[in-house]
Design an enzyme around this catalytic site. Structure first.
Site: not given
Ligand code: GAR
Length: 207
Positions: A14, A66, A108, A110, A148, A151, A178, A181
């Protein structure tokens, strides 16, 4: 010029889609200040280096608690002072203090159609495993503002993707990337950079 910091955890496809979209003019008026990864040695950091933007690694494992990580991460973000924080496959929960300091300025991606297959425990390949287990025929991706909750923030854009017979989690993940995202996230950044969307309460409207 919209200054962004992109947060990553792994492969960084991404992130690559964002960098490519800036290069070819699909995202305008935008500059990447830095890439932050919570994992050392990941491909995403290599991509940042190749592109010529600073790659910073901040792992929760390097901190005694944390709470200490959350403070250091938030301080780093304040120091970088981006207009927008982009979570592009960032698998760490954003500290509450960062959400309030960057309210309405964190997005973000998802890999599902929220509110399906999201929340605690739904990240990366696991999302697609759960979708296949449930037998849905359509899944997709969602870009949303971060609040907060996990998702739960206002939805900016969604795109549906077909689930096909014989899909494995890996095949489905690739199709969602593809077909959804890599298109949605750059589009959302371009929309924000060019003032085309605005937050009205908990809803996103086209300006
Ligand atoms: C992606 O599919 C993104 O949507 C997901 O992690 C992957 C990272 O791929 N994110 C989540 O699941 C967030 N909850 P990438 O490092 O190749 O972009």
């Amino acid at each position: 010029m919209l200054k962004i910091v992109v947060c990553v955890s792994g492969g960084g496809t991404n992130l690559q889609a964002i960098m490519d979209a800036i290069d070819c003019g699909k995202i305008t008026n935008t500059q990447i200040l830095a890439v932050i990864s919570n994992n050392p040695g990941v491909k995403a950091l290599e991509r940042a280096e190749k592109y010529g933007v600073p790659g910073i690694c901040m792992s929760p494992k390097e901190y005694a608690s944390r709470a200490e990580f959350n403070e250091a991460f938030t301080n780093k973000m304040c120091e970088l002072s981006p207009d927008l924080v982009v979570l592009a496959g960032f698998l760490v929960k954003i500290p509450e203090q960062m959400v309030s300091k960057f309210s309405g300025r964190i997005v973000n991606i998802h890999p599902a159609l929220i509110p399906s297959f999201c929340g605690v425990g739904y990240y990366g390949l696991k999302v697609h495993e759960k979708a296949l287990e449930r037998g849905v025929k359509v899944t997709g991706a969602t870009v949303h503002f971060v609040n907060e909750g996990m998702d739960e923030g206002p939805i900016i854009a969604q795109k549906a993707v077909e689930v096909l017979d014989g899909d494995t989690p890996e095949i489905l993940q690739r199709r969602v990337m593809e077909q959804a995202e890599w298109i949605l996230l750059p589009q959302a950044i371009d929309d924000i950079a060019n003032g085309r969307i605005k937050l009205v309460g908990n809803h996103v409207r086209r300006a």
